[in-house]
Every structure is written in C-alpha cells, then in structure tokens.
Design an enzyme around this catalytic site. Sequence first.
Site, short mmCIF file in Angstrom:
data_model
loop_
_atom_site.label_atom_id
_atom_site.label_comp_id
_atom_site.label_asym_id
_atom_site.label_seq_id
_atom_site.Cartn_x
_atom_site.Cartn_y
_atom_site.Cartn_z
N ARG A 124 -20.99 15.88 -19.65
CA ARG A 124 -20.26 14.50 -19.72
C ARG A 124 -20.68 13.98 -18.44
NH1 ARG A 124 -14.44 13.51 -18.15
NH2 ARG A 124 -14.31 11.09 -18.68
N HIS A 168 -15.61 5.02 -15.53
CA HIS A 168 -15.07 5.99 -14.73
C HIS A 168 -14.52 5.44 -13.46
CE1 HIS A 168 -14.37 10.72 -14.26
NE2 HIS A 168 -13.74 10.32 -13.39
N GLU A 214 -9.24 8.49 -17.92
CA GLU A 214 -7.88 8.41 -17.30
C GLU A 214 -7.41 6.90 -17.12
OE1 GLU A 214 -7.28 11.07 -14.07
OE2 GLU A 214 -7.95 13.04 -15.21
N ASN A 342 -8.16 15.24 -20.53
CA ASN A 342 -8.37 16.01 -19.25
C ASN A 342 -7.15 16.72 -18.74
OD1 ASN A 342 -10.58 14.55 -19.06
ND2 ASN A 342 -9.88 13.32 -17.13
N TYR A 344 -5.21 19.42 -16.30
CA TYR A 344 -5.45 20.17 -15.06
C TYR A 344 -4.05 20.90 -14.67
CZ TYR A 344 -9.61 17.89 -13.45
OH TYR A 344 -10.81 17.38 -13.50
N GLU A 403 -11.98 17.58 -19.28
CA GLU A 403 -12.16 17.98 -17.74
C GLU A 403 -11.03 18.89 -17.62
OE1 GLU A 403 -11.75 15.09 -14.58
OE2 GLU A 403 -12.95 13.53 -15.56
C1 NOJ Z 1 -9.72 13.62 -12.92
C2 NOJ Z 1 -10.89 12.80 -12.69
O1 NOJ Z 1 -11.22 12.06 -13.83
C3 NOJ Z 1 -11.80 13.18 -11.73
O2 NOJ Z 1 -12.64 12.02 -11.38
C4 NOJ Z 1 -11.38 13.85 -10.60
O3 NOJ Z 1 -12.22 14.24 -9.66
C5 NOJ Z 1 -10.84 15.28 -11.15
N1 NOJ Z 1 -9.70 14.59 -11.84
C6 NOJ Z 1 -10.22 16.12 -9.88
O4 NOJ Z 1 -9.22 15.60 -9.17
#
Ligand code: NOJ
Length: 497
Positions: A124, A168, A214, A342, A344, A403
């Site tokens: 990606r 992005h 995002e 994404n 995290y 992500e």
């Molecule tokens: C999400 C973002 O899409 C990416 O650009 C960023 O580096 C990562 N989070 C880590 O913070």
Amino acid sequence: MPLLKFSRRQFAKIQFSKILGWSTLGMSGATAARRADAQAALPRESRTAPPGFPNGFLWGTATSAYQIEGAVNEDGRGPSIWDLFTHQPGTISDRSTGDTADDHYHRYKEDVQLMKALGAKAYRFSIAWPRVFPDGTGTPNPKGLDFYNRLLDELSANGIEPFATLYHWDLPQALQTRFGGWTSRDTSKAFADYAAYVAGRLSDRVKHFFTINECSRTVSLGHEYGSDAPGLKLPRVELNQVRHHIALGHGLAVQAIRAHAHAGTKVGPAENAVSCIPAIDTPANIRAAEIAMRELNAGYLTVMLEGKYTDAYLAQAGADAPKFTPEDLRIISSPVDFVGLNVYMPDHYVVAADNISGFTLAPFPASFPHMDAPWLRFGPETMYWTPRHVAKLWNVKSIYITENGTSGTDQPAADGSISDLDRVMYLRNYLAQLQRATAEGVPVHGYFLWSLLDNFEWSDGLEKRFGLYRVDFDTQRRTPRLSASFYRETIARNAIV
Ligand code: NOJ
C-alpha cells in the site's frame, strides 16, 4: 495456615493456570504446565500448529508518498501543504522535512526488494497529487505519473500487488492558496478530477484504490489543533464544514473511479475509525460499544456507509452543523467495495449506561500502558473489536487493515542486529486478535503493516521510527530489524509465530 513457598517460576505457572482456568477443567496447574513444557521440547514440526489465517490472506506493508519519496522538486512536482508546513519554524520536533526522507523516489527498486525479502504479497503506497497535478487542477504532469508507472512495473515484476491511496494528506499548495483547501467544496471537486485521471491511467495495474487516508486526523490535527499541515485552528462551524467537504471528496472520488477505471477496479476509504471496546465483555457492554462506535464516527464512516449524519451528531453541532444537501449525502455514501481500517490503539473502553446515549466512556488511568509514542496505547483487543463492529454495524463484506504498527527506540548492536522486541511483542499480540476476528468470520482479507521502513513521521519528524527496516538517514542504508524476520515468518506460515 502453613506458609507456602514458591520459586518465581512455580509462582508464575500457578498464576498462568489460574488465568486459563485449568483446574476447573479437571486438569491441575502442574499437569498442564508439564504438558506445555513437553510441547516446547518437541521438534518444531511435531508441535500443534500455531493459529492460522484464512487461505489467501493478503500480507503487505504500507507507506505514503510524502513520508518516503523525497525528491520534492524533481520532475515538475508542485509544492504541497506539507512542504510549506515543514519549512515553517516550530512545526516539526527535530526540524526535519520530507525533502529527502527515504529518497524512495530514486531507491524504489531497492525498496521493492525489501518487500520481496519479507515475502509480502501486497504493497500500500500513496500517490502524490502535486506530482500528477502540480497546480492541483488543470494540466497534468506526465513525468509525475511516470514515477508511479515505474513503481508499478517494478512491483509487478516482483509479484507484489499494488494498493494505491489517492490522498495521504499532501494537498497541492495551489489549492490551499486558491480555495482555502478543504474549507471549500472546490477542493472536493478537484480531488474527484485528480482521482478520475489517475484511475484512468493506472487501473490497468492497480485493482484497489483507497480514496482518503484518515479523514479524521486530517480534520482534527490539520484544521482544529494545527499540528499537521495546513496548520489551521478553525472555529467549530468551519471545522464541521471541512469534515463535510472531505467526506464529499471521498464520495466524489468513488464516483469518479467508477466512471473512469477499468472494469473490476475496487475502491474504499482508509479510516482510523474511533475504536470502541467493551470495557468488560458482556452483551450489554458490547451493544453499548457498537452504539458508541457509530456515534463517534458520525462524520466519517457512519455518514459514508449510511448516507446520513446521526441525530446526535447534528444536535450536538447545533447552529455549527455543516451545510449540506441531500445530494451531498447521496454522493458521500456512494457504495464502496471494502473498508480500510488503520488500527493502532484503543480509543475508548465502553460501559453500558442508562443515559440518553446508552454508553459511557471509561476514563484511562495515567498508568495505562503505551508504546514508544505516548499516544500509542497498547490495547491489542482493538484489532478484534474494530473490524468486528464495522462488519456488523454496516454489513461490510470486505475489510483490509490498512495500517498497524508501532514506533520504537532501538540501536543496532555491534554485530549490526537490531532487537526490536517491543515491536515484535506489539505485533504478535495485535495479530493474535486479528486471527481471533478472522477465525470468527469477520471478513478481514488483508493486513498492511506500518511501515516497511522508518520514514518522516509528520510533526515527529525522523525521530519516531516505525519501520521493519531501520533507515540511517545520513547514508540511506536500510537494515532489517528482528521484526522483519518475525513478519517474514508470519507471512510464510500464514500464522502467528
Ligand atoms: C497513520 C498515518 O496514516 C501514517 O501516515 C502515520 O505515519 C502512522 N499513523 C503512524 O503515526
């Protein structure tokens, strides 16, 4: 009561057996521990297989243009809002910029080999709008698109499937100057024209496009707090309008791709949905977490997948609610082929409540664990609940984890090895929760690890390192970390290792 004495190891085993409830299953903790020891002593091929992922599960890595490409003044690329932002004093913690970043523009062949060494089957990446349209609209720059043609050919020669993100965050500065960027719906329209052009030329090889990466971060950090480009701190009424224009841009781009891409091209968003996890796994809390998930994503996934703003969202915004037409909502909710997520960290742990919303959000204690980046809370179960909620709430049939990853602080040892055990621990735990989701039938079809290599981490500059490969930014040397071996093994076995 006699005082029992345990060695540390015995004590740990007893605690472990309590957690697993072995004694209640009729097996004593000691017996179970002996069995676990016996398993570990077996040659690897005789052990029970580790929990696996569905056949054909797509393993990949992710990056974005401004974070890795560099070459900001080459081959006719126009400036983006990030070029201006990074060159303003006080915006980036270590005063770095994306001017060179990973120099991927010149080293993309080497970087494709890094992917290949992992055994990754997908990649990606994002396309830099200002390379393709230096002024945002108007005459395209063929040399800009050529870079992506070269990259696609290289990926194809190495058996890696491309997944392209159209936006992005590197908006052409010309659009910020001319229209005020996303404060104007002219930018949403310009985005659709750019999407149409790119889809027309690349969809012979790119079969999956993500519209906007995002939306929620670009709204909040870019337009509310000013810590991302374009560095604005807008009043709430304008902020709500920006959110609406970004969602509109997503919908217009979906339509443009449908109209201009080769048949069979698929499209969807890549969103960092606000994740809502039942604080304790009870039916009432699960329901409350679903309600919270829908409400707290009202301006993003909810409006994209339902075609309406929730009553609570509009009521809360009051006089500051965005101005929109029914036609806007129809465009925003143009059907998508998949949802990219994404994932995290846990945003909220939810408890059912007898109040008007039906939920409360449990406060985080200061001692809640986090990874190297202070914002990156460690809560692997978000990788189970986020796709599960999305599939259930909106009947989504195809999900990609677009992500997931963590930064870490490590240094190469004298022999050059890099032992990023924190990243390995993080990934193993998050992937275990993803495996749990797929085993239960949540339709996640692929996973893109962030990131292939250390890169320009926005306002954290080059200081926060998310890569499977460490990058020495002075020499541009790439060195695999332990996590690269972990990921290679995971991909090879299609299972958690
Ligand atoms: C999400 C973002 O899409 C990416 O650009 C960023 O580096 C990562 N989070 C880590 O913070």
